[in-house]
Design a protein around this motif. Structure first.
Motif, PDB file in Angstrom:
ATOM      1  N   GLY A   1      33.945  59.241 -87.263  1.00  0.00           N
ATOM      2  CA  GLY A   1      35.374  59.165 -87.607  1.00  0.00           C
ATOM      3  C   GLY A   1      36.332  60.213 -87.667  1.00  0.00           C
ATOM      4  N   ILE A   2      35.612  61.536 -87.509  1.00  0.00           N
ATOM      5  CA  ILE A   2      36.560  62.710 -87.380  1.00  0.00           C
ATOM      6  C   ILE A   2      36.753  63.057 -85.873  1.00  0.00           C
ATOM      7  N   GLU A   3      38.106  62.967 -85.608  1.00  0.00           N
ATOM      8  CA  GLU A   3      38.451  63.375 -84.210  1.00  0.00           C
ATOM      9  C   GLU A   3      38.197  64.908 -83.860  1.00  0.00           C
ATOM     10  N   GLN A   4      38.627  65.501 -84.825  1.00  0.00           N
ATOM     11  CA  GLN A   4      38.945  66.928 -84.683  1.00  0.00           C
ATOM     12  C   GLN A   4      38.870  67.683 -85.872  1.00  0.00           C
ATOM     13  N   ALA A   5      38.176  68.647 -85.977  1.00  0.00           N
ATOM     14  CA  ALA A   5      38.162  69.700 -87.097  1.00  0.00           C
ATOM     15  C   ALA A   5      38.043  71.088 -86.949  1.00  0.00           C
ATOM     16  N   ASN A   6      39.161  71.925 -87.418  1.00  0.00           N
ATOM     17  CA  ASN A   6      39.147  73.376 -87.069  1.00  0.00           C
ATOM     18  C   ASN A   6      39.038  74.249 -88.372  1.00  0.00           C
ATOM     19  N   VAL A   7      38.350  74.942 -88.394  1.00  0.00           N
ATOM     20  CA  VAL A   7      38.050  75.732 -89.614  1.00  0.00           C
ATOM     21  C   VAL A   7      38.582  77.116 -89.534  1.00  0.00           C
ATOM     22  N   ASN A   8      39.495  77.646 -90.284  1.00  0.00           N
ATOM     23  CA  ASN A   8      40.302  78.990 -90.385  1.00  0.00           C
ATOM     24  C   ASN A   8      39.559  79.805 -91.297  1.00  0.00           C
TER      25      ASN A   8
END
Length: 797
Positions: free
Chosen positions: A90-97
């Motif tokens: 269900g998560i299309e994209q995750a970007n962690v900063n």
């Protein structure tokens, strides 16, 4: 898209794509709805649209969220969190900063919840949380306002300088270094700088306008770009002649026309956008009903969660004064609930354990525990919001007329401007005069007013209807409701309460009559039995206990009470027991003539008396019928009842035309018969058996408390169980159509009057010549006035 010509062009291009069955474009919402035989890639549409200067973006169901992540100390930490999130379904994209300790996530809310993400982050050894909203839209709004006001300030200075020598005997004071006589070069230079700055700020007019013209799909931006661009370029020519020593070139400067017109058009579009924003009021008001947080009861603990995180089956706690977060049923407690925001019904409703609750309504008095029965788009509020959005997005037939006209309007105006300017140049040999005509015609003939006339009125109208508990499923429904000349009402549950009630009694001892009848009927689920028992309960009678209760098919009920026979049924039951009925035969005939169902009661060896049972007419029915008849709307009652009974009820509420003994499957045929006579028919009903008739009629109106099938089949849904809303819907429809016609009249009148004046028709007969600046102001005013007129519908009562 900037005007109705754009919308029409987009619609036409989309329809040309292979496989497209239907395309509908909404200018106000900036949206297109496309139906195709099979899925078509978004790129296919964009290939066709980009040639005409438009871009299509698919509306995705995905949401975006920023989460705060605590506990990360290096890039491997951020990589670990990112990897955990990206693995989740269900998560299309995750970007962690790592620097900001945050994660930006694009996800499908139907598949994964934020609480699950936070749980996954916690399992990975870190702490995740939802940060407070930063509200970035405020910054954007402020930036837009600043841009508009800077442009207006530059335009005001430009107008002052440029018009300083054009007011006849009045000459506006200017410093010597920019005076047109003392220093004409600086006079022209300062205007050129100001105009250039304004045109740079308004560059989108030129980018969009020229691109549309190249692809033969001219729009309002094209008119503004060509008009002001011509004035700007001609002014450069005059500026060059001034540099070469021609001091008379100052009279050929049109920098102020180019700059001020662009500024005015920008300001007009800004006001128009603000006015249009008000038309979203209905949806915004509905959205605001949704509480953002709620209290979840889990293992005896009270946990504050985001409302969107609640699941079906969850137990929520709602305190007095709080909004109910989602649809559900009361598990524990009781309270008064204000449902006026959805139904328009001012009186709060008492709710007890087992009663249903609607998300968005207000819990007034008590603390209650509720079980969630529907979430997200399945809630009543979400369905209503979707219904209103769809209605505001669907075009009414009258809107298509304006669209077709707009399609040819811009090219026609360009031809008129060209012919008028060439004709004047041939007649006067004056390039400046010819340019003034050209620019004025292009600028004044904005098709915005024409394109906004219908959608804004429909948007405000459907919003106003929603506030009154009336939900129009389309713009076409809103338009058609005002043009009907015949309304067919289903009887049971629509004109009547839909529940049999004891309306009269005939006996020497009425309390004994009702008590004994209830004793025999108390165990039955038959509607007549329920009516008798309810009447006894209303009178607060003690109901005796009968024995040996036995149903006699087609006759009634037989029982024993205190060793005496007790009979409750029709006259034939009495006669079979050889009881005398003479004393009550005349009363029975009178009641039957009134359409009542007559129940005989006998005890021992004598008839005790009669009960009259009828489906009572709703109090407001008579007034509604009277109002409709006054407006020359033919009113018909349709029912499956016996003609005599039906006629009695109809006469009682003022209806003279009755269609009786109609089977459910025959209701649609009866509507067809009326339509074949040239009538425009509305059908009002509430049951499953009305679905065919609701679909067949020109406009189907369903009572909201009726069956789901009826609500789905109808074009208009009345959320309150009040048929006076039928009359309200007709009045509102007529008010909206009147408003649309006013808007279209003024849009057409404005262009019919404005274009000839701009083309120099008055000047031809010794009158004034229209300055392009005033043409720009008039154009902006026309769009704003049309939207403002539509907003008057908000005060409909």
């Amino acid at each position: 898209m900037s005007c109705s010509a754009c919308a029409a062009a987009v619609e036409r291009i989309c329809k040309r794509v292979d496989g497209v069955e239907h395309a509908e474009v909404n200018l106000v919402m900036n949206q297109a709805t496309i139906e195709s035989e099979q899925p078509i890639a978004i790129e296919t549409y964009n290939e066709a649209l980009q040639k005409a200067g438009f871009t299509l973006h698919e509306i995705h169901e995905n949401k975006e969220i920023n989460l705060q992540i605590n506990g990360m100390s290096c890039s491997s930490c951020s990589s670990a969190v990112e990897r955990v999130l990206n693995r989740m379904e269900g998560i299309e994209q995750a970007n962690v900063n790592l620097l900001t300790n945050s994660a930006h996530i694009v996800y499908d809310p139907k598949v994964v919840k934020v609480s699950e993400m936070l749980h996954a982050i916690k399992k990975a050894g870190y702490e995740g949380s939802i940060p407070k909203n930063q509200e970035p839209h405020i910054e954007t709004k402020d930036r837009v306002n600043l841009k508009i006001y800077v442009t207006l300030a530059l335009a005001a200075v430009l107008l002052y300088i440029g018009m300083s020598h054009m007011l006849g005997n009045i000459e506006l004071p200017l410093p010597a270094f920019i005076h047109y006589e003392k220093n004409p070069v600086n006079f022209a230079l300062i205007q050129m700088i100001l105009a250039t700055l304004i045109l740079i700020i308004g560059k989108h007019f030129f980018i969009n306008g020229i691109r549309s013209l190249v692809h033969l799909a001219p729009n309002m931006d094209t008119l503004v770009a060509i008009g002001t661009g011509s004035a700007y370029l001609y002014s450069w020519y005059s500026f060059i002649t001034i540099l070469e020593g021609n001091m008379h070139g100052v009279h050929g400067l049109y920098f102020e026309s180019a700059g001020v017109v662009v500024a005015l058009v920008m300001f007009g579009k800004h006001l128009e956008a603000r006015s249009k924003q008000k038309t979203y009021g209905a949806i915004q008001a509905l959205l605001s009903l949704r509480p953002t947080t709620t209290v979840l009861l889990k293992n005896g603990e009270e946990i504050v969660i985001d409302s969107s995180e609640a699941m079906i089956g969850d137990t929520l706690l709602v305190k007095a004064g709080e909004a109910i977060p989602l649809d559900g049923v009361i598990l524990e407690g009781e309270s008064s609930v204000d449902e006026s925001m959805l139904t328009g019904e001012s009186m709060p409703l008492d709710k007890h354990a087992g009663d249903s609750l609607i998300g968005g309504t207000l819990n007034l008095t008590g603390r209650i525990q509720m079980e969630v029965t529907a979430v997200s788009e399945d809630t009543v509020l979400s369905k209503i919001i979707k219904m209103v959005e769809e209605a505001q997005g669907k075009k009414a037939p009258i809107a298509r007329i304006a669209d077709r006209i707009s399609l040819y309007f811009v090219p026609t105006v360009m031809v008129i401007a060209l012919i008028a300017s060439i004709s004047w140049f041939i007649a006067k040999q004056d390039m400046t005069f010819s340019l003034t005509i050209f620019v004025s015609v292009l600028v004044i003939a904005c098709p915005c007013a024409l394109g906004l006339a219908t959608p804004t009125a429909i948007m405000v109208g459907t919003g106003k209807a929603a506030q009154n508990g009336i939900f129009m499923k389309s713009g076409e429904a809103l338009e058609t409701a005002g043009s009907i000349d015949t309304i067919v009402f289903d009887k049971t549950g629509t004109l009547t309460m839909g529940k049999p009630t004891v309306v009269a009694m005939e006996s020497s001892d009425k309390k004994q009559l009702l008590a004994l009848a209830s004793a025999a009927e108390s165990g039955s689920k038959h509607p007549l039995s329920i009516a008798i028992v309810k009447a006894a309960e209303t009178e607060k009678l003690e109901i005796p206990k009968a024995e040996q209760v036995m149903t006699r098919n087609g006759l009634g009920v037989q029982a024993m009470y205190q060793d005496q026979p007790l009979l409750v049924g029709n006259r034939r039951l009495m006669e079979k027991q050889q009881l005398s009925t003479k004393a009550y035969t005349e009363i029975e005939t009178q009641w039957q003539n009134k359409g009542y169902t007559v129940v005989w009661v006998a005890y021992g060896k004598a008839v005790l008396g009669l009960l009259a049972i009828a489906d009572q007419v709703k109090e407001e029915s008579h007034e509604v019928i009277e109002n409709l008849l006054k407006q020359n709307i033919d009113v018909i009652m349709m029912t499956g009842d016996h003609p005599r009974s039906a006629k009695t009820i109809a006469v009682n509420i003022g209806i003279t035309h009755v269609i009786a003994e109609v089977l459910p499957e025959g209701k649609g045929e009866e509507i067809k018969k009326l339509q074949s006579q040239g009538k425009r028919v509305a059908m009002v009903g509430d049951g499953i058996n009305d679905a065919v008739a609701l679909t067949q009629s020109d406009i189907g109106i369903a009572i909201g408390s009726g069956s789901d099938v009826a609500v789905e089949s109808a074009d208009i849904v009345l959320m309150k169980d009040k048929i006076e809303d039928v009359w309200t819907a007709v009045r509102l429809s007529r008010a909206v159509m009147r408003n649309i016609k006013q808007n279209l009249f003024w849009a057409f009148f404005y262009n019919t009057l404005g274009i000839p004046i701009a083309a120099g028709i008055l000047y031809l007969f010794g009158g004034p010549l229209l300055n392009p600046i005033f043409a720009g102001a008039a154009m902006a005013f026309s769009s704003v006035s049309v939207v403002s007129n539509a907003l008057r519908l908000r005060y409909f009562k």
